[in-house]
Write an enzyme that holds these catalytic residues in place. Structure first.
Site, mmCIF file in Angstrom:
data_model
loop_
_atom_site.group_PDB
_atom_site.id
_atom_site.type_symbol
_atom_site.label_atom_id
_atom_site.label_comp_id
_atom_site.label_asym_id
_atom_site.label_seq_id
_atom_site.Cartn_x
_atom_site.Cartn_y
_atom_site.Cartn_z
ATOM 1 N N HIS A 1 -7.242 -4.391 -4.005
ATOM 2 C CA HIS A 1 -6.208 -3.696 -3.246
ATOM 3 C C HIS A 1 -6.123 -4.301 -1.840
ATOM 4 C CE1 HIS A 1 -3.773 -0.196 -2.018
ATOM 5 N NE2 HIS A 1 -4.365 -0.390 -0.852
ATOM 6 N N CYS B 1 0.855 -1.186 0.000
ATOM 7 C CA CYS B 1 0.000 0.000 0.000
ATOM 8 C C CYS B 1 0.895 1.243 0.000
ATOM 9 C CB CYS B 1 -0.966 -0.052 1.175
ATOM 10 S SG CYS B 1 -2.267 1.199 1.125
ATOM 11 N N ASP C 1 -7.704 -0.660 -9.077
ATOM 12 C CA ASP C 1 -7.289 -0.096 -7.794
ATOM 13 C C ASP C 1 -7.389 1.425 -7.871
ATOM 14 O OD1 ASP C 1 -6.003 0.768 -5.487
ATOM 15 O OD2 ASP C 1 -4.459 -0.775 -5.601
#
Length: 157
Positions: free
Chosen positions: A123, A37, A92
């Site tokens: 994601h 992330c 995403d």
């Protein structure tokens, strides 16, 4: 997320690299880095901050990799010497196709060796305790990362 930045992470990495240099049980000076992330961008920025030390950098479902911010990860591309692996989730919102083109374009322009693969997952698919965890996709991601580390770090300086 609001209290950290790529620069703060790079400071921590500097301390970690210095620590590794004191260890007799650590062979070589080259290391690899992986982030998930927002950590994906931080991993890339760290590898760009210390290009002589990082042989490999991995971003899994990294977001905001090419923005107009002065700390955007794509701005580190000209400094990168690491081989880069980018594992992205399809659809995403934190890494739309226009951003992917901008980011990968910066890597190409800088002559960075990289691979970008899109996973048919959401994601966060790599994190076992996330509701979107995808075991098969995560195993593929781990295999790709370990292959990169093996290629760039195994027996290397």
């Amino acid at each position: 997320m609001a209290t950290t930045s790529s620069f703060k992470v790079a400071e921590d990495a500097e301390a970690m690299l210095a620590y590794l240099d004191t260890r007799d049980d650590v062979g070589g000076r080259k290391v690899g880095v992986v982030g998930f992330c927002m950590g994906g961008g931080m991993a890339l920025a760290t590898a760009g901050t210390y290009p002589e030390r990082f042989a490999a950098a991995v971003s899994f479902h990294g977001g905001n990799l090419a923005t107009d911010a002065p700390t955007s990860p794509h701005l580190f591309a000209p400094k990168l010497k690491a081989e880069v692996y980018i594992g992205v989730a399809e659809n995403d919102g934190s890494y739309p196709s226009a951003m992917a083109e901008r980011f990968e374009g910066s890597l190409t322009e800088a002559g960075v060796r990289y691979t970008s693969q899109t996973y048919p997952a959401a994601h966060g698919w790599m994190i076992p305790d996330f509701p979107v965890y995808d075991h098969a996709a995560a195993e593929r991601g781990w295999s790709e990362m370990l292959a990169l580390f093996g290629r760039t770090l195994h027996g290397g300086e």
